[in-house]
Write an enzyme that holds these catalytic residues in place. Sequence first.
Site, PDB file in Angstrom:
ATOM      1  N   TYR A  57       0.845  -1.193   0.000  1.00  5.96           N
ATOM      2  CA  TYR A  57       0.000   0.000   0.000  1.00  5.96           C
ATOM      3  C   TYR A  57       0.882   1.246   0.000  1.00  5.96           C
ATOM      4  O   TYR A  57       1.526   1.578   1.000  1.00  5.96           O
ATOM      5  CB  TYR A  57      -0.915   0.028   1.223  1.00  5.96           C
ATOM      6  CG  TYR A  57      -1.944  -1.084   1.280  1.00  5.96           C
ATOM      7  CD1 TYR A  57      -2.250  -1.855   0.169  1.00  5.96           C
ATOM      8  CD2 TYR A  57      -2.619  -1.353   2.464  1.00  5.96           C
ATOM      9  CE1 TYR A  57      -3.189  -2.868   0.230  1.00  5.96           C
ATOM     10  CE2 TYR A  57      -3.572  -2.362   2.530  1.00  5.96           C
ATOM     11  CZ  TYR A  57      -3.849  -3.121   1.417  1.00  5.96           C
ATOM     12  OH  TYR A  57      -4.783  -4.123   1.485  1.00  5.96           O
ATOM     13  N   PRO A 207     -16.414  -3.923   2.786  1.00  6.59           N
ATOM     14  CA  PRO A 207     -17.796  -3.999   3.273  1.00  6.59           C
ATOM     15  C   PRO A 207     -18.691  -2.912   2.698  1.00  6.59           C
ATOM     16  O   PRO A 207     -19.914  -3.059   2.688  1.00  6.59           O
ATOM     17  CB  PRO A 207     -17.645  -3.842   4.786  1.00  6.59           C
ATOM     18  CG  PRO A 207     -16.383  -3.051   4.962  1.00  6.59           C
ATOM     19  CD  PRO A 207     -15.474  -3.539   3.859  1.00  6.59           C
ATOM     20  N   GLY A 211     -16.915   2.031  -1.575  1.00  5.08           N
ATOM     21  CA  GLY A 211     -17.642   3.297  -1.563  1.00  5.08           C
ATOM     22  C   GLY A 211     -19.013   3.245  -2.191  1.00  5.08           C
ATOM     23  O   GLY A 211     -19.830   4.153  -1.972  1.00  5.08           O
ATOM     24  N   LEU A 213     -21.586   1.469  -1.555  1.00  5.80           N
ATOM     25  CA  LEU A 213     -22.681   1.326  -0.600  1.00  5.80           C
ATOM     26  C   LEU A 213     -22.831   2.527   0.335  1.00  5.80           C
ATOM     27  O   LEU A 213     -23.667   2.501   1.240  1.00  5.80           O
ATOM     28  CB  LEU A 213     -22.510   0.029   0.193  1.00  5.80           C
ATOM     29  CG  LEU A 213     -22.871  -1.221  -0.612  1.00  5.80           C
ATOM     30  CD1 LEU A 213     -22.325  -2.475   0.044  1.00  5.80           C
ATOM     31  CD2 LEU A 213     -24.383  -1.318  -0.797  1.00  5.80           C
ATOM     32  N   THR A 214     -22.087   3.570   0.101  1.00  3.36           N
ATOM     33  CA  THR A 214     -22.376   4.829   0.782  1.00  3.36           C
ATOM     34  C   THR A 214     -23.525   5.545   0.074  1.00  3.36           C
ATOM     35  O   THR A 214     -24.108   6.478   0.615  1.00  3.36           O
ATOM     36  CB  THR A 214     -21.156   5.759   0.803  1.00  3.36           C
ATOM     37  OG1 THR A 214     -20.804   6.105  -0.546  1.00  3.36           O
ATOM     38  CG2 THR A 214     -19.966   5.091   1.487  1.00  3.36           C
ATOM     39  N   GLY A 215     -23.816   5.124  -1.162  1.00  6.65           N
ATOM     40  CA  GLY A 215     -24.891   5.737  -1.933  1.00  6.65           C
ATOM     41  C   GLY A 215     -24.504   7.016  -2.633  1.00  6.65           C
ATOM     42  O   GLY A 215     -25.357   7.691  -3.208  1.00  6.65           O
ATOM     43  N   LYS A 216     -23.217   7.345  -2.640  1.00  2.45           N
ATOM     44  CA  LYS A 216     -22.809   8.637  -3.199  1.00  2.45           C
ATOM     45  C   LYS A 216     -22.423   8.563  -4.680  1.00  2.45           C
ATOM     46  O   LYS A 216     -22.200   9.589  -5.319  1.00  2.45           O
ATOM     47  CB  LYS A 216     -21.638   9.213  -2.398  1.00  2.45           C
ATOM     48  CG  LYS A 216     -20.381   8.357  -2.434  1.00  2.45           C
ATOM     49  CD  LYS A 216     -19.313   8.936  -1.505  1.00  2.45           C
ATOM     50  CE  LYS A 216     -18.057   8.068  -1.492  1.00  2.45           C
ATOM     51  NZ  LYS A 216     -17.039   8.590  -0.543  1.00  2.45           N
TER      52      LYS A 216
END
Length: 314
Positions: A57, A207, A211, A213-216
């Site tokens: 990373y 999970p 990003g 599933l943040t809905g953005k």
Amino acid sequence: MEQRALGKSGIQVSEIGFGAWAIGGDAWGPVEDAASLRAMERALELGVNFIDTADVYGNGHSETLVAQVIKNRRDQIIVATKGGLMGHHRDPNGEPVYDRPEKIISAFGDSLRRLGTDYIDVYFDHIWWNTPRETEAFLTAFAQLKQEGRVRAVGVSTDDFAYVQAFNQGGTLDVVQLDYSLLNRTAEQHILPYCLDRGIGVVVRGPLRMGMLTGKFTADTRFPEGDVRHNWPQEDWYRAQLDQVQQLRSLASPDRPLGEVALRFVLNHPAVSVAIPGGKTPEQVEQNVRASTRTLLTDDDLQLIESVTARKPT
């Protein structure tokens, strides 16, 4: 913050951890070191005790940032890192690179130096495919590192069930790190039941589906060059999963964002020890941690989730 057992390893972890891939700075768009450090500090303030990083990373940069946060409180933090991709061609059909235990132990030593510590709580093989020579090299290296007391628990980061079984051939696998979310429930079929039955800890990456599933995100969202999501808008699966996210929006409310629902769903599975959403700012960390303190999903919530996401995932 609730804590859970990391399988049979004897390690207790916060059910929400800190995923430190993004703070490496080379895969998830712009990020500032100062904000990354504040994000980790905020996570620790809120009860997070598990930080997951890897040597690759940011070519070691993530580990050096983690070192600044764990300094002077090393015994309070569970540190996980991974080896096997640094300098690797990342080609399952290519010649093995980490083909001898000595190479793995050398990479492990490099991680220790960057992290400023003399032991790692959880050390993962970061090679997600099963090349027998590399797998055997890791198993031998892991046994040595555990015997020397430099590693408390060992694991593999993969979504391949056959590889998990190969790695656990001697019953010595402590932890599996895998992708699991509302939009990718493949792990429910084999790996999660296998780990639950054998007391193998489970660390969930992705999970929030990176990003989504943040809905953005929308069909018009564009990601910068160098972001691992740069080509997503051109992919059919991306548009299909945006449609699923849209169907799940009714689960959200002003005091329960969709990302919180997504994290709670992952934590509902009895095999899961800790979920590691990424966080580049303190505000993102605060949103993630809320999933550990909010009410559980209702039967109606789970019924809607099942109707939207129970299809074969991609």
